[in-house]
Scaffold this active site. Structure first.
Site, short mmCIF file in Angstrom:
data_model
loop_
_atom_site.label_atom_id
_atom_site.label_comp_id
_atom_site.label_asym_id
_atom_site.label_seq_id
_atom_site.Cartn_x
_atom_site.Cartn_y
_atom_site.Cartn_z
N ASN A 255 -40.36 -20.22 -10.65
CA ASN A 255 -39.07 -19.97 -10.01
C ASN A 255 -39.29 -18.98 -8.88
O ASN A 255 -39.45 -17.78 -9.12
CB ASN A 255 -38.09 -19.40 -11.04
CG ASN A 255 -36.77 -19.00 -10.40
OD1 ASN A 255 -36.45 -19.45 -9.30
ND2 ASN A 255 -35.99 -18.18 -11.09
N LYS B 231 -37.16 -18.03 -6.77
CA LYS B 231 -35.92 -17.30 -6.42
C LYS B 231 -35.70 -17.41 -4.90
O LYS B 231 -36.05 -18.43 -4.31
CB LYS B 231 -35.98 -15.85 -6.89
CG LYS B 231 -36.44 -15.73 -8.35
CD LYS B 231 -36.25 -14.35 -8.89
CE LYS B 231 -36.94 -14.22 -10.24
NZ LYS B 231 -36.20 -13.42 -11.18
N HIS C 95 -29.41 -20.00 -14.88
CA HIS C 95 -30.27 -18.81 -14.80
C HIS C 95 -29.40 -17.55 -14.89
O HIS C 95 -28.28 -17.53 -14.38
CB HIS C 95 -31.06 -18.83 -13.49
CG HIS C 95 -32.16 -17.82 -13.45
ND1 HIS C 95 -31.93 -16.49 -13.17
CD2 HIS C 95 -33.49 -17.93 -13.69
CE1 HIS C 95 -33.08 -15.84 -13.23
NE2 HIS C 95 -34.04 -16.68 -13.54
N GLU D 144 -29.47 -14.86 -13.33
CA GLU D 144 -29.03 -14.31 -12.04
C GLU D 144 -27.81 -15.08 -11.53
O GLU D 144 -26.93 -14.52 -10.88
CB GLU D 144 -30.19 -14.35 -11.03
CG GLU D 144 -31.23 -13.28 -11.37
CD GLU D 144 -32.64 -13.55 -10.87
OE1 GLU D 144 -32.84 -14.46 -10.04
OE2 GLU D 144 -33.55 -12.84 -11.34
N GLU E 39 -34.68 -16.70 -21.91
CA GLU E 39 -34.97 -15.62 -20.97
C GLU E 39 -34.08 -14.42 -21.27
O GLU E 39 -32.96 -14.32 -20.74
CB GLU E 39 -34.70 -16.10 -19.54
CG GLU E 39 -35.58 -17.24 -19.10
CD GLU E 39 -35.79 -17.21 -17.60
OE1 GLU E 39 -36.94 -17.22 -17.18
OE2 GLU E 39 -34.80 -17.16 -16.85
N GLY F 204 -37.63 -9.84 -14.43
CA GLY F 204 -37.91 -9.04 -13.25
C GLY F 204 -38.02 -7.55 -13.53
O GLY F 204 -38.03 -6.74 -12.62
N SER G 167 -40.75 -11.62 -17.24
CA SER G 167 -41.92 -10.77 -16.96
C SER G 167 -43.22 -11.34 -17.53
O SER G 167 -44.07 -10.59 -18.02
CB SER G 167 -41.68 -9.34 -17.46
OG SER G 167 -40.59 -8.76 -16.77
#
Ligand code: PEP
Length: 245
Positions: A6, A8, A91, A93, A159, A165, A201
């Protein structure tokens, strides 16, 4: 195993070219399935570069409608026209920064499958939810609508939001527990097994331990996937399965 990169909102056309020149030749010897998810404007280029290689291409989101007055959104049918065959949906985010819900994530996933795409559906609890002992309740709610999807073209990514991150991955015990819960839940909802990836991570240094954890079918990798060498090193850390997948 399955490895999804990904990117991003990072990357450029020249970066993608250099990345593919480095990564794709290595995949000839690689037993894993690999999906590259760059930003939308790079999808067609990624499809061209990946043609004939071991890698497929995916998008990072899609809308639930075929077309319409939805400025800034992208139809899954148009994504499929680029040659992309995967899409990440739900996701954290998207959920946290752009207000997406379990309902819209499920609608996007359903539309994506109707367009012929494979879906990586993301779930995971926040730190506050984990500390409040709500992890399983959150996972149950986030997966509630997945029974509507075709399990053959569905992968779930666990996740934990606090691991994305941040450099702090979940422990193998936390991963094993969450994956067992999701696997059981998906089996109940769809009547069959659905692969569950871990994301949060993942890097070359922790990949061996995480990928050897029971119930882990691969990884959704953010930051470390931007560098071809570290993404490939993550794959190399996976236990040998002997077969592609
Ligand atoms: C992700 O973006 O899905 C992700 C897991 O990011 P990172 O690997 O950087 O934590």
């Amino acid at each position: 195993m399955l490895f999804v990169a990904n990117w991003k909102m990072y990357g450029s056309a020249s970066q993608l070219l250099a990345y593919c020149e480095r990564l794709l030749p290595q995949l000839e010897q690689c037993p894993h399935t690999v999906v590259l998810c760059p930003p939308y404007p790079l999808l067609a280029q990624a499809v061209m570069l990946c043609a004939g290689s071991g890698a497929a291409v995916g998008a990072q989101n899609c809308h639930w409608a075929r077309e319409g007055a939805f400025t800034g959104e992208v139809s899954p049918f148009l994504l499929a026209e680029t040659g992309a065959s995967w899409v990440i949906v739900g996701h954290s985010e998207r959920r946290q920064l752009f207000g997406e819900s379990d309902d819209t994530a499920a609608a996007r996933a359903q539309a994506a499958q109707e367009a012929g795409l494979n879906v990586v559906f993301c779930v995971g609890e926040t730190l506050a939810q984990r500390q409040a002992g709500e992890t399983f309740a959150v996972l149950e709610k986030q997966t509630a609508l997945l029974g509507k999807l075709d399990p053959e073209r569905l992968v779930v990514a666990y996740e934990p939001v606090w691991a994305i991150g941040t450099g702090h991955n979940a422990t193998p015990e936390q991963v094993a527990e969450a994956h067992a819960f999701i696997l059981g839940r998906l089996e109940g909802l769809t009547g069959q097994g659905v692969p569950v990836l871990y994301g949060g991570s993942v890097k070359p240094q922790n990949a061996g331990e995480l990928l050897s954890t029971p119930g882990v079918a691969g990884a959704l990798v953010g930051g470390a996937s931007l560098d071809a060498a570290s993404f490939y090193a993550i794959m190399q850390a996976a236990p040998a399965t002997g077969a592609k997948g």
